[in-house]
Design a protein around this motif. Structure first.
Motif, PDB file in Angstrom:
ATOM      1  N   LEU A 242      47.639  42.721  37.035  1.00 53.81           N
ATOM      2  CA  LEU A 242      46.143  42.881  36.877  1.00 53.81           C
ATOM      3  C   LEU A 242      45.851  42.064  35.736  1.00 53.81           C
ATOM      4  CD1 LEU A 242      43.695  43.982  38.282  1.00 53.81           C
ATOM      5  CD2 LEU A 242      43.695  45.861  36.624  1.00 53.81           C
ATOM      6  N   GLU A 243      44.817  41.102  36.272  1.00 54.71           N
ATOM      7  CA  GLU A 243      44.490  40.206  34.796  1.00 54.71           C
ATOM      8  C   GLU A 243      43.365  40.745  34.205  1.00 54.71           C
ATOM      9  OE1 GLU A 243      43.925  40.038  38.167  1.00 54.71           O
ATOM     10  OE2 GLU A 243      41.889  39.667  38.455  1.00 54.71           O
ATOM     11  N   HIS A 244      43.455  40.123  32.859  1.00 55.41           N
ATOM     12  CA  HIS A 244      42.088  40.660  31.882  1.00 55.41           C
ATOM     13  C   HIS A 244      42.008  39.417  30.999  1.00 55.41           C
ATOM     14  CE1 HIS A 244      42.560  44.883  33.067  1.00 55.41           C
ATOM     15  NE2 HIS A 244      43.933  44.685  32.912  1.00 55.41           N
ATOM     16  N   SER A 277      52.613  33.440  36.123  1.00 51.14           N
ATOM     17  CA  SER A 277      51.560  32.167  36.384  1.00 51.14           C
ATOM     18  C   SER A 277      50.166  32.874  37.086  1.00 51.14           C
ATOM     19  CB  SER A 277      52.302  31.156  37.116  1.00 51.14           C
ATOM     20  OG  SER A 277      51.727  30.212  37.562  1.00 51.14           O
ATOM     21  N   HIS A 278      50.270  33.574  37.854  1.00 45.49           N
ATOM     22  CA  HIS A 278      49.230  33.813  38.735  1.00 45.49           C
ATOM     23  C   HIS A 278      48.148  34.765  37.709  1.00 45.49           C
ATOM     24  CE1 HIS A 278      47.141  35.515  42.502  1.00 45.49           C
ATOM     25  NE2 HIS A 278      46.711  36.458  41.619  1.00 45.49           N
ATOM     26  N   GLU A 279      48.789  35.643  36.853  1.00 42.73           N
ATOM     27  CA  GLU A 279      47.877  36.404  36.235  1.00 42.73           C
ATOM     28  C   GLU A 279      47.170  35.610  35.142  1.00 42.73           C
ATOM     29  OE1 GLU A 279      46.791  38.943  37.569  1.00 42.73           O
ATOM     30  OE2 GLU A 279      48.666  39.442  38.768  1.00 42.73           O
ATOM     31  N   TYR A 280      47.990  34.737  34.500  1.00 44.26           N
ATOM     32  CA  TYR A 280      47.753  33.812  33.516  1.00 44.26           C
ATOM     33  C   TYR A 280      46.479  32.682  33.886  1.00 44.26           C
ATOM     34  CZ  TYR A 280      48.089  31.756  28.796  1.00 44.26           C
ATOM     35  OH  TYR A 280      47.769  30.915  27.754  1.00 44.26           O
ATOM     36  N   PHE A 281      46.714  32.328  35.195  1.00 40.85           N
ATOM     37  CA  PHE A 281      45.585  31.153  35.708  1.00 40.85           C
ATOM     38  C   PHE A 281      44.298  32.196  35.831  1.00 40.85           C
ATOM     39  CE2 PHE A 281      43.708  28.672  39.126  1.00 40.85           C
ATOM     40  CZ  PHE A 281      44.094  27.604  38.633  1.00 40.85           C
ATOM     41  N   HIS A 282      44.353  33.255  35.979  1.00 42.65           N
ATOM     42  CA  HIS A 282      43.155  33.936  36.191  1.00 42.65           C
ATOM     43  C   HIS A 282      42.166  34.290  35.080  1.00 42.65           C
ATOM     44  CE1 HIS A 282      42.960  35.899  40.293  1.00 42.65           C
ATOM     45  NE2 HIS A 282      44.032  36.590  40.033  1.00 42.65           N
ATOM     46  N   THR A 283      42.828  33.736  33.736  1.00 40.29           N
ATOM     47  CA  THR A 283      42.297  33.701  32.577  1.00 40.29           C
ATOM     48  C   THR A 283      41.100  33.047  32.657  1.00 40.29           C
ATOM     49  OG1 THR A 283      44.443  34.029  31.495  1.00 40.29           O
ATOM     50  CG2 THR A 283      42.601  33.503  30.146  1.00 40.29           C
ATOM     51  N   PHE A 311      38.815  33.084  44.497  1.00 37.61           N
ATOM     52  CA  PHE A 311      39.404  33.606  43.207  1.00 37.61           C
ATOM     53  C   PHE A 311      40.889  34.015  43.310  1.00 37.61           C
ATOM     54  CE2 PHE A 311      34.850  33.077  42.648  1.00 37.61           C
ATOM     55  CZ  PHE A 311      34.761  32.611  41.380  1.00 37.61           C
ATOM     56  N   GLU A 312      41.100  34.575  44.460  1.00 36.49           N
ATOM     57  CA  GLU A 312      42.713  34.926  44.415  1.00 36.49           C
ATOM     58  C   GLU A 312      43.324  33.982  45.320  1.00 36.49           C
ATOM     59  OE1 GLU A 312      43.949  37.038  42.963  1.00 36.49           O
ATOM     60  OE2 GLU A 312      42.398  38.561  42.386  1.00 36.49           O
ATOM     61  N   GLY A 313      42.810  33.233  46.187  1.00 40.54           N
ATOM     62  CA  GLY A 313      43.736  32.228  47.029  1.00 40.54           C
ATOM     63  C   GLY A 313      43.980  31.093  46.482  1.00 40.54           C
ATOM     64  N   TYR A 381      43.232  37.439  52.096  1.00 41.29           N
ATOM     65  CA  TYR A 381      42.498  36.100  51.445  1.00 41.29           C
ATOM     66  C   TYR A 381      43.451  35.635  50.224  1.00 41.29           C
ATOM     67  CZ  TYR A 381      41.168  40.381  48.573  1.00 41.29           C
ATOM     68  OH  TYR A 381      41.304  41.293  47.691  1.00 41.29           O
ATOM     69  N   TYR A 382      44.546  36.230  49.991  1.00 39.65           N
ATOM     70  CA  TYR A 382      45.541  35.734  48.926  1.00 39.65           C
ATOM     71  C   TYR A 382      46.347  34.664  49.722  1.00 39.65           C
ATOM     72  CZ  TYR A 382      45.135  39.459  45.575  1.00 39.65           C
ATOM     73  OH  TYR A 382      44.810  40.550  44.835  1.00 39.65           O
ATOM     74  N   THR A 383      47.194  35.118  50.889  1.00 34.87           N
ATOM     75  CA  THR A 383      48.087  34.118  51.445  1.00 34.87           C
ATOM     76  C   THR A 383      47.325  32.990  52.251  1.00 34.87           C
ATOM     77  OG1 THR A 383      48.153  35.762  53.167  1.00 34.87           O
ATOM     78  CG2 THR A 383      50.006  35.566  51.564  1.00 34.87           C
TER      79      THR A 383
HETATM   80 ZN    ZN Z   1      45.184  37.708  41.528  1.00 38.87          ZN
END
Ligand code: ZN
Length: 602
Positions: A242-244, A277-283, A311-313, A381-383
């Motif tokens: 989970l991103e913050h 990588s995924h969660e960090y990109f969400h920053t 935002f997720e894809g 919506y992710y994949t």
């Molecule tokens: Zn995500």
């Protein structure tokens, strides 16, 4: 300057998994101060009703108890009073996920959204929170990206936040964790590992540093945070993140971490690095570049947007892409990851029933609340979002002769909507992509976002020297992405039921696919297979038993539905074309070769 809202959180009974949480308002609403706990946590689009874990709640003002009225499932109002009003609750914390709170005698973890009451009308005020260790415990430390007020580094004490939104955006871990650190583009990064593990921390930090530096330079220095914290819970089996705004919580399996001395990137470690990588990109993408519907978050009810595909894809597209661009994995491994993603999309006929924009909008009731029929009814919506991002990137690269790509769109989004968060309107990303590239993308987006037609991946990838192959699965364990050992003709001769089995040793049906042999015969999710043509069947031997038959043959299947033994006649089928692979075209040259080098560096 209004008085801050003051919080105090104390693990009052770790053995009973109870935090005591206090919230003090200096100047309560004269009409009666209302409080509520969020119904959901940003980043995880499901109503979770955290208030269900509040065991007791009382209020006092100037030493006297204050009556409290419950207004709805997650709101309370205190009787009018003057002076310091303190609400005290006990919160049960036994959810070992990245979304709520967990407390035992070994550690404590919480997300503010699941423990801190929001004082109505005071949401924009600064917050102070005092975090205490359990009584008598001296060897615990604390890790969080919350800025300290007077707490020492990694210590208990007082922390602060600019407002409630920030307060609940910094999860907190306390215990006897392992700590490592690295610097990325001058920003200190802390890596905090809870749970037993013997990972190669030097290697972990080297790889994470390369990924973080890639993302920071991708969007442009300086990084939007002064410090970043990875809170990693290590378990036997598990996966989640989970991103913050300045940290992330990850839940990962022990086997996904690199053992000391190991140099290779196996599939499990690749998945771990992909999650980092995924969660960090969400920053950047979702914590600062946000859908307008999230500005501000309304945490009392669903916040609908059709843009989660972006935002997720897009984040799911860049997570693995950054691994190859930062040279953590080989281009061939990247194509394998991409093939696995495409296979997950191709395995569900739900992709012909739901568009990615519908999937985004209905995340609350469908994607996050999947049942046995999910593959037949919905698309992720992710994949699929990641494949839309891939298709968009290639469309921009080839359509502009290599002058523009999705990278430019992301940087434009950052400049326009992220650096100072202004919110992205519905359709905003589509308009920006057209503006950045100068291309007419209406047809592309109508097909990719608002239709259920498959994306034209074969043509787009052919333009960058990559072949897109769809074939039948080789076995039940075939995740796609890799070339099969059997020939195409052999693959087609495999007889299948068209089901997915549950975890564990039993041959129990988790999912029955639309149009497949099992469904036509009347088998249903939950049925436990007993025998195929009179021979006992287990999860381990199902493939082998079916391999003695041909597609088109009829077999008798015995299965228990609940406690009733039932008999089904199943006409076995040839396997569907649902397994994807991406292969480099060895003789690609000219423009395709140049586009591919610009895209992947190979
Ligand atoms: Zn995500």
């Amino acid at each position: 300057m209004p008085a801050p809202v003051r919080y105090r959180i104390f693990p009052i009974n770790p053995a009973a998994h109870l935090f005591e949480v206090r919230c003090t308002v200096a100047d309560p609403d004269p009409a009666g101060q209302a409080f509520s706990l969020p119904a959901w946590i940003p980043g995880s689009y499901m109503i979770r009703e955290f208030a269900r874990n509040i065991v007791t709640l009382t209020a006092e003002c100037a030493g006297a108890a204050v009556p409290v009225e419950k207004l709805d499932k997650h709101s309370w109002r205190c009787a009018p009073c003057a002076g310091l009003l303190t609400v005290t609750c006990e919160v049960y914390a036994w959810d070992l996920s990245v979304r709520a709170a967990h407390l035992d005698t070994t550690h404590g973890y919480f997300n503010g959204a699941s423990v801190f009451l929001m004082a109505h009308g005071r949401e924009r005020r600064p917050c102070e929170v005092e975090i205490l260790p359990p009584e008598g415990v001296r060897d615990w430390r604390l890790a969080t990206a919350l800025p300290a007020l007077d707490a020492p580094a990694f210590g208990f004490g007082r922390y602060r936040a600019a407002d409630y939104d920030e307060l609940i955006d910094h999860p907190v871990e306390m215990g006897t964790f392992t700590h490592a650190q690295f610097s990325a583009c001058g920003v200190p990064h802390d890596v905090v590992l809870t749970g037993r593990q013997r990972a190669d921390l030097d290697r972990l930090c080297r790889d994470m540093q390369a990924i973080c530096e890639h993302h920071i330079t991708f969007f442009g220095e300086p990084a939007p945070m002064a410090r970043y914290v990875f809170l990693i819970m290590v378990v036997g089996e598990g996966y989640g993140g989970l991103e913050h705004r300045a940290s992330t919580s990850l839940l990962v399996s022990r086997k996904s971490l690199p053992r000391p001395g190991e140099a290779a990137v196996n599939d499990d470690y690749r998945a771990f690095l992909g999650l980092v990588s995924h969660e960090y990109f969400h920053t950047w993408n979702v914590k600062r570049i946000k859908p307008k519907a999230f500005l501000p978050y309304d945490l009392s009810r669903e916040a609908y947007t059709r843009q989660l595909w972006a935002f997720e894809g897009i984040t799911s597209y860049y997570d693995d892409l950054a691994l190859v661009r930062s040279q953590r994995i080989e281009p061939q491994d990247y194509l394998q990851a991409l093939g696995e993603t495409a296979t997950r999309v191709w395995r569900g006929s739900g992709r012909f029933k739901q568009t990615v924009t519908e999937s985004s909008f209905d995340a609350w009731t469908k994607f996050y609340r999947q049942d046995e029929n999910a593959p037949n009814a919905i698309v992720s919506y992710y994949t699929k979002g990641a494949l839309v991002a891939l298709a968009l990137d290639l469309t921009l690269r080839c359509g502009t002769g290599g002058r523009r790509s999705l990278d430019d769109v992301m940087r434009a989004l950052w400049e326009r909507h992220g650096r100072t968060p202004t919110g992205v309107e519905e359709g905003g990303i589509e308009r920006l992509a057209a503006e950045v590239s100068g291309l007419d993308l209406r047809e592309f987006f109508d097909r990719a976002l608002r239709s259920t037609e498959d994306l034209p991946l074969a043509g787009l990838l052919g333009d960058v020297g990559v072949e897109f192959v769809v074939r039948p699965a080789e076995s039940a364990a075939d995740k796609g992405g890799k070339p099969p050992k059997k020939s195409a003709a052999e693959l087609m001769r495999r007889a299948v039921l068209g089901v997915k089995l549950t975890e564990g040793a039993e041959a129990k049906l988790a999912q029955v696919f639309d149009g497949a042999a099992a469904q036509a015969a009347g088998l249903a999710a939950g049925d436990a297979l007993v025998a195929v043509d009179g021979l006992r069947v287990t999860k381990a031997n199902l493939d082998a038993l079916l391999a003695t038959h041909w597609p088109g043959e009829r077999v008798t299947v015995h299965a228990f539905r609940r406690d009733e033994l039932m008999t089904f006649v199943v006409e076995l089928q040839a396997p569907p074309m649902d397994t994807c692979e991406f292969r480099f075209m060895p003789d690609a040259d000219g423009a395709p070769r140049a586009h591919r080098v610009a895209w992947l560096g190979s």
